[in-house]
Design an enzyme around this catalytic site. Structure first.
Site, PDB file in Angstrom:
ATOM      1  N   ARG A 105       0.843  -1.190   0.000  1.00  0.00           N
ATOM      2  CA  ARG A 105       0.000   0.000   0.000  1.00  0.00           C
ATOM      3  C   ARG A 105       0.873   1.233   0.000  1.00  0.00           C
ATOM      4  NH1 ARG A 105      -4.808   0.254   4.211  1.00  0.00           N
ATOM      5  NH2 ARG A 105      -3.157  -0.054   5.718  1.00  0.00           N
ATOM      6  N   THR A 109      -1.153   7.451  -0.726  1.00  0.00           N
ATOM      7  CA  THR A 109      -2.434   7.356  -1.448  1.00  0.00           C
ATOM      8  C   THR A 109      -3.284   6.175  -0.963  1.00  0.00           C
ATOM      9  OG1 THR A 109      -1.497   5.884  -3.096  1.00  0.00           O
ATOM     10  CG2 THR A 109      -1.312   8.249  -3.532  1.00  0.00           C
ATOM     11  N   ASP A 201      -1.696  -4.676  12.601  1.00  0.00           N
ATOM     12  CA  ASP A 201      -1.092  -5.039  11.315  1.00  0.00           C
ATOM     13  C   ASP A 201      -0.998  -6.560  11.235  1.00  0.00           C
ATOM     14  OD1 ASP A 201       1.051  -3.612   9.090  1.00  0.00           O
ATOM     15  OD2 ASP A 201       1.121  -5.784   9.413  1.00  0.00           O
ATOM     16  N   ASP A 204       2.510  -8.085  10.521  1.00  0.00           N
ATOM     17  CA  ASP A 204       3.404  -8.008  11.693  1.00  0.00           C
ATOM     18  C   ASP A 204       2.999  -9.022  12.754  1.00  0.00           C
ATOM     19  OD1 ASP A 204       5.115  -6.086  10.763  1.00  0.00           O
ATOM     20  OD2 ASP A 204       4.001  -4.407  11.632  1.00  0.00           O
TER      21      ASP A 204
HETATM   22  N1  URA Z   1      -3.835  -4.217   6.948  1.00  0.00           N
HETATM   23  C1  URA Z   1      -3.608  -4.671   8.200  1.00  0.00           C
HETATM   24  O1  URA Z   1      -2.702  -5.448   8.420  1.00  0.00           O
HETATM   25  N2  URA Z   1      -4.400  -4.243   9.201  1.00  0.00           N
HETATM   26  C2  URA Z   1      -5.414  -3.391   8.993  1.00  0.00           C
HETATM   27  O2  URA Z   1      -6.107  -3.030   9.945  1.00  0.00           O
HETATM   28  C3  URA Z   1      -5.631  -2.914   7.688  1.00  0.00           C
HETATM   29  C4  URA Z   1      -4.830  -3.345   6.681  1.00  0.00           C
END
Ligand code: URA
Length: 210
Positions: A105, A109, A201, A204
């Site tokens: 990502r 943007t 995340d 992670d």
């Molecule tokens: N990607 C993630 O890992 N967590 C989110 O909350 C949104 C996108």
């Protein structure tokens, strides 16, 4: 709930997802819960797989029974968090092919940018399960399914753990033919595109990188 969304809210899935959401759950347990949820969700996603009658012989007599037939499967995790779904799904369908799509990502943007793609040649003949734990803005999911359609995929399902309402809307607008299977629909996104309350995340938490 948008039309082509299926919420798979089995009590076992809800329990395991709550454990995953907790910030106190460690990497090892997080992975285990995700693998277990993958199998439970895979069971639902695959419930309309075609079967055909075959003749087999038990130790006592011949019988007609049913086995999987028709389209084969291809699992396509969106890197890197989508990898968390692969082990569980492969336990259900060990012969499935696995393609990979790498998207990151753009932090400004929030648009999806492709950096890797490897898919089997015969995608057109397969049921394709695209997997990413978090359907947040929907941009990665839309981009991944665009790539799969360009590569010939026609029978596609999208599997996630948690969806945001805006992500579902964006995804269904772009791909009304692709059903989304999710274990939860959360409230909203924060300014960084993370789902609230969410799980943080996903990459992670699966790989222990933070
Ligand atoms: N990607 C993630 O890992 N967590 C989110 O909350 C949104 C996108």
């Amino acid at each position: 709930m948008p039309d082509n969304t299926q919420l798979i809210a089995h009590p076992l899935i809800q329990h395991k997802l709550s454990m995953m959401r907790s910030k106190d759950t460690n990497t090892q347990d997080f992975r285990t819960f995700l693998r277990e949820i993958s199998m439970l969700m895979g069971y639902e996603i695959l419930r309309d797989l075609p079967t055909a009658e075959v003749e087999i012989e038990t130790p006592l007599e011949k019988m007609k029974s049913r086995m999987l037939s028709g389209k084969k499967l291809c699992i396509v995790p969106i890197l890197r968090a989508g990898n968390g779904f692969v082990d569980g799904l492969l336990q259900l369908v060990p012969a499935a092919r696995v393609g990979h799509i790498g998207l990151y990502r753009d932090p400004k943007t929030l648009e999806a940018v492709e950096y890797y793609m490897k898919l089997p040649d015969d995608l057109a003949n397969r049921l394709v399960i695209v997997a990413d734990p978090m359907l947040a803005t929907g941009h990665s999911a839309v981009a991944a399914v665009n790539l799969i359609k360009q590569a010939g995929g026609t029978d596609i399902k999208f599997l996630c753990l948690i969806a945001a309402p805006v992500g579902l809307k964006t995804f269904h607008a772009a791909h009304p033919d692709v059903p989304v299977f999710t274990a939860a629909i959360d409230r909203e996104l924060n300014d960084h595109g993370y789902i609230l309350p969410g799980i943080g995340d996903a990459g992670d938490r699966i790989f222990g990188t933070k």
